[in-house]
Each structure stands twice: as structure tokens, then as C-alpha cells.
Design a protein around this motif. Structure first.
Motif, short mmCIF file in Angstrom:
data_model
loop_
_atom_site.label_atom_id
_atom_site.label_comp_id
_atom_site.label_asym_id
_atom_site.label_seq_id
_atom_site.Cartn_x
_atom_site.Cartn_y
_atom_site.Cartn_z
N ASN A 243 37.30 48.78 36.35
CA ASN A 243 38.26 48.48 35.28
C ASN A 243 39.54 49.32 35.32
O ASN A 243 40.65 48.76 35.23
CB ASN A 243 37.58 48.61 33.91
CG ASN A 243 36.72 47.40 33.58
OD1 ASN A 243 36.97 46.29 34.07
ND2 ASN A 243 35.70 47.59 32.76
N PRO A 244 39.46 50.66 35.47
CA PRO A 244 40.71 51.44 35.50
C PRO A 244 41.61 51.09 36.68
O PRO A 244 42.84 51.19 36.58
CB PRO A 244 40.20 52.89 35.61
CG PRO A 244 38.80 52.86 35.12
CD PRO A 244 38.26 51.52 35.49
N ILE A 245 41.00 50.66 37.80
CA ILE A 245 41.79 50.30 38.98
C ILE A 245 42.63 49.06 38.70
O ILE A 245 43.84 49.03 38.93
CB ILE A 245 40.87 50.07 40.19
CG1 ILE A 245 40.15 51.37 40.57
CG2 ILE A 245 41.66 49.53 41.39
CD1 ILE A 245 39.08 51.21 41.61
N PHE A 246 41.99 48.01 38.15
CA PHE A 246 42.71 46.77 37.92
C PHE A 246 43.63 46.85 36.70
O PHE A 246 44.58 46.08 36.59
CB PHE A 246 41.73 45.60 37.79
CG PHE A 246 41.20 45.15 39.11
CD1 PHE A 246 41.95 44.29 39.91
CD2 PHE A 246 39.99 45.60 39.58
CE1 PHE A 246 41.48 43.89 41.15
CE2 PHE A 246 39.51 45.21 40.82
CZ PHE A 246 40.26 44.34 41.61
N LYS A 247 43.34 47.79 35.81
CA LYS A 247 44.24 47.98 34.67
C LYS A 247 45.62 48.42 35.15
O LYS A 247 46.64 48.08 34.56
CB LYS A 247 43.65 49.01 33.71
CG LYS A 247 44.41 49.13 32.41
CD LYS A 247 43.71 50.06 31.43
CE LYS A 247 44.47 50.10 30.10
NZ LYS A 247 43.78 50.97 29.12
N LYS A 248 45.63 49.20 36.25
CA LYS A 248 46.91 49.65 36.83
C LYS A 248 47.58 48.54 37.63
O LYS A 248 48.81 48.50 37.73
CB LYS A 248 46.67 50.86 37.73
CG LYS A 248 46.22 52.11 37.01
CD LYS A 248 45.97 53.24 38.01
CE LYS A 248 45.48 54.50 37.33
NZ LYS A 248 45.19 55.58 38.31
N LYS A 249 46.79 47.65 38.21
CA LYS A 249 47.33 46.64 39.13
C LYS A 249 47.84 45.38 38.42
O LYS A 249 48.78 44.73 38.88
CB LYS A 249 46.26 46.23 40.15
CG LYS A 249 45.80 47.35 41.07
CD LYS A 249 46.88 47.71 42.07
CE LYS A 249 46.39 48.75 43.07
NZ LYS A 249 47.48 49.17 43.99
#
Length: 391
Positions: A243-249
Motif C-alpha cells: 500500500n505505501p508503495i502505490f500510494k506514492k505512485k
């Protein structure tokens, strides 16, 4: 063109720099080799050479005789590309366009008549003619609406505009409306499931634009748009890591290019499991093959360790019913790679430990010695200027 290449050749180092040719030097060296072997009076050869120069290339200053020469060559190349190469290729493509279309249009028309004469239809015909039939014939639309009162579309992100048109004609409340963009969907007639983040069929016009337009039509018709964020596949530890990875992307608000970020909520609350990072040390000169070799070695060692009884698997009920116990077998492991170029390295690491495997979608076949000889032979024939293949 020849003057530029001659001038550029004079500025190149006489020997290969210690760390190899930089991007610009590599492009120039290739062009110089090509003009030695190709007849530039033939259009296709000349276009091939200048296409090779139509690339973004940067100098590495310490690989040139001195920094000033490097800067001059960079400026000269950028100017030549912008003023000569790119406009020339554009003119050539515009010139070719007429002849290409002159060939293609009659061919397309010929095969259309051929299919009509022989009562044949391809997939595009089926879609296009169905849309045409529904668009221009209200009585046909009424007939099919009475026959198919409820329509469910799964994997809607793969739907192209013609398919969307058919769907909305079959569920619209006005059989006379010819524009699918203005259709009002009957309440309860249409149910759609789709994930715009999986929209990958743009090559046949199934993209997020179509997805968003149909969603707008449904909302304007009084329909509901419900976000489904429950993940039935992954453990909580995996979702928490992703989740934190795609929140940035992904953007907070979706647009015509990218859907909005929505977190994955895990359905499975089983404790344990998760992500273990396998970090390798930086390799000399970022050699990808060496990095892959070290990575493959670690993965193969871990799988071998797990298969020797050091690792237990929590089985699903259906697996237990099939007689599987908590000991892993080779089929319980899957190695996913971002690039397939180094698949053979991972295969050999598994082979060395006697671990059976299957390769899907890989190019391991190309690694056989006989195939490599054949590929070199074909490369030498196709590219006379490729001295390595020739040798």
C-alpha cells in the motif's frame, strides 16, 4: 550527413576508453561502421543509418580527449539531430505514408468484399456490424432488450469503444438514441466489474478513457459506483507492504491517464508470512548478469534449504483434502522476474542443486550453443556492419 560524420570521427578517441565507449561514441561508431558496408544510395540503407542517429545520447566527459572536445561534440550532435536528422525522418515518413495507405486501403477493401462474398466475418466485423445494427434499428434494439433484460460485464477494463457502444444500446431506455454517449441506462439492467489499474489493451483501444466514459454514463443515469478494495488473495503483511508503495505512485484523484490510489484491505487475517527482502551487495560496474547470478544463488539456496524440511506451509483446506501436508515441494515456489534476459542464470542455479523447474515465457532456448551460432550467422547476414557477429 557525410560532413557531420567525418567531423565527428575526427573528434573520437583513437582507442577504446578505459571504461568503454560512452552513449554518443557508441552511436557514432555504429554509424561509421554502417557507411563502410552499406550502399547509401539505396533509400532503405540511408534511412537505417540516420534512424540510428535519432537517439538521445549523452557524453561522458572523461572518455574524450578533453572536456572541451566532449562538450563541443555533445552540442554538435544535439544540433545536427534537431536540425537535420529528426526533420529528415519526419519528411521521409510523410513521403512514405501516401504509398503505404495507397497499398493498405485497397487491400482492406478487397478483404472486406471477400468476406461478404463468402459469408465470413472476423472478430472486428462481429463487433462493428452488431453496433451498426443496434444503432440504426430501434426495433432490433427493442427485441434484444426484451430477450436480455440483465447484463453483467466482468473485466470491464478490457472493453473497447465498440463493445461499450453495444452494451449501452442493449441497456438504454431510449431505443431511438443513436449516440451511446447520451444513453440513459435502465435501472437494474447493467452491472459492471472492472479495475482500471489492469487496463493494458490500449493497442485495441480498450483504455481508461472508455472505462471512465461508461462510468460517467452510468452515474448520469442514476447508477452507483462502488469501490471494491478487499484483497482475497494476500495476507495482511503483504498488503501493508504494498500500500505505501502505490500510494506514492498513483494520484489521489484519478484522471484520463491514471486511476486513483485505493488501499488494499486484506480479507485473510492469518498471522505470519509476509515480505523478506533479499538484498545483494553492489556489484562492480552494476553488471546485471553478475547481480542476477548472486540473486539466483541466494534464491536457489533458500529453496533448497526449505525443501530439506526447514520450512512449513500452512495449507488451505482444499489442499489438505487433496492429501498435501505442511512440507513444501518444488511446485510450491514461484520465481517472478522483472526481465526475462537472465532467466537461464536462475535455471542453472536451481539445476546445480537438483531442483526441478519449469520456465514460462522465457528465452532459455536461445542460450543453447547451437541456437547462439545460428543467431550469430543470421545477424551477420542481416547486418553486414556487425563485426562481432561476423567474427
Amino acid at each position: 550527413f557525410r560532413k557531420y560524420l567525418n567531423d565527428a570521427a575526427a573528434g573520437l578517441p583513437g582507442t577504446v576508453p578505459e571504461k568503454g565507449w560512452d552513449d554518443l561514441q557508441g552511436i557514432l561508431k555504429q554509424a561509421l561502421r554502417q557507411i563502410k558496408h552499406l550502399d547509401l544510395n539505396r533509400d532503405q540503407n540511408f534511412i537505417k543509418v540516420i534512424t540510428g542517429l535519432n537517439k538521445s545520447a549523452k557524453v561522458t566527459q572523461n572518455r574524450w580527449p578533453d572536456k572541451e572536445v566532449a562538450k563541443e561534440e555533445q552540442a554538435r550532435f544535439d544540433g545536427f539531430r534537431e536540425e537535420v536528422i529528426t526533420p529528415s525522418l519526419k519528411r521521409w515518413q510523410e513521403y512514405c505514408h501516401y504509398f503505404i495507405m495507397e497499398l493498405i486501403i485497397p487491400v482492406v477493401d478487397y478483404f472486406r468484399r471477400f468476406r461478404e462474398k463468402n459469408s465470413l466475418m472476423n472478430f472486428h466485423d462481429l463487433l462493428f456490424e452488431a453496433a451498426l445494427l443496434l444503432r440504426g434499428n430501434p426495433e432490433v434494439r427493442r427485441y434484444f432488450q426484451e430477450r436480455f433484460t440483465h447484463i453483467l460485464i466482468d473485466e470491464f477494463q478490457d472493453t473497447d469503444p465498440v463493445q461499450a457502444e453495444v452494451i449501452l444500446y442493449l441497456t438504454g431506455d431510449d431505443p431511438e438514441e443513436k449516440s451511446w454517449h447520451r444513453v440513459k441506462v435502465k435501472p437494474g439492467n447493467l452491472f459492471i466489474v472492472g479495475d482500471p489499474k489492469q487496463s493494458i489493451f490500449r493497442f485495441r483501444r480498450a483504455d481508461i478513457d472508455t472505462y471512465n466514459e461508461v462510468k460517467r454514463v452510468i452515474k448520469d443515469s442514476g447508477g452507483l459506483v462502488i469501490s471494491l478494495t478487499t484483497n482475497f488473495r494476500s495476507l495482511a503483511s503483504v498488503c501493508d507492504w504494498i500500500n505505501p508503495i502505490f500510494k506514492k505512485k498513483l494520484p489521489v484523484k484519478g484522471d484520463q491517464y491514471q486511476p486513483a490510489f485505493e488501499p488494499l484491505s486484506p480479507y485473510k487475517q492469518t498471522k505470519g508470512g509476509g515480505i523478506k527482502r533479499n538484498t545483494i551487495n553492489k556489484v562492480y560496474r552494476n553488471n546485471q548478469a553478475e547481480a542476477a547470478r548472486q540473486d539466483a544463488e541466494r534464491i536457489a539456496l533458500w529453496i533448497d534449504w526449505a525443501l530439506r524440511g526447514n520450512f512449513k506451509i500452512i495449507r488451505a483446506e482444499e489442499e489438505v483434502a487433496d492429501g498435501k501436508n505442511d512440507s513444501p515441494g518444488p511446485g510450491d515456489f514461484m520465481v517472478l522476474l522483472r526481465y526475462k534476459a537472465h532467466l537461464p542464470i536462475y535455471a542453472r542455479a536451481l539445476e546445480a542443486r537438483g531442483i526441478p523447474y519449469e520456465i514460462s515465457g522465457g528465452g532459455a532456448f536461445n542460450e543453447s550453443e547451437e541456437i547462439l551460432h545460428l543467431l550469430n550467422l543470421l545477424a551477420a547476414i542481416a547486418k553486414p556492419e556487425d563485426q562481432v557477429a561476423l567474427a
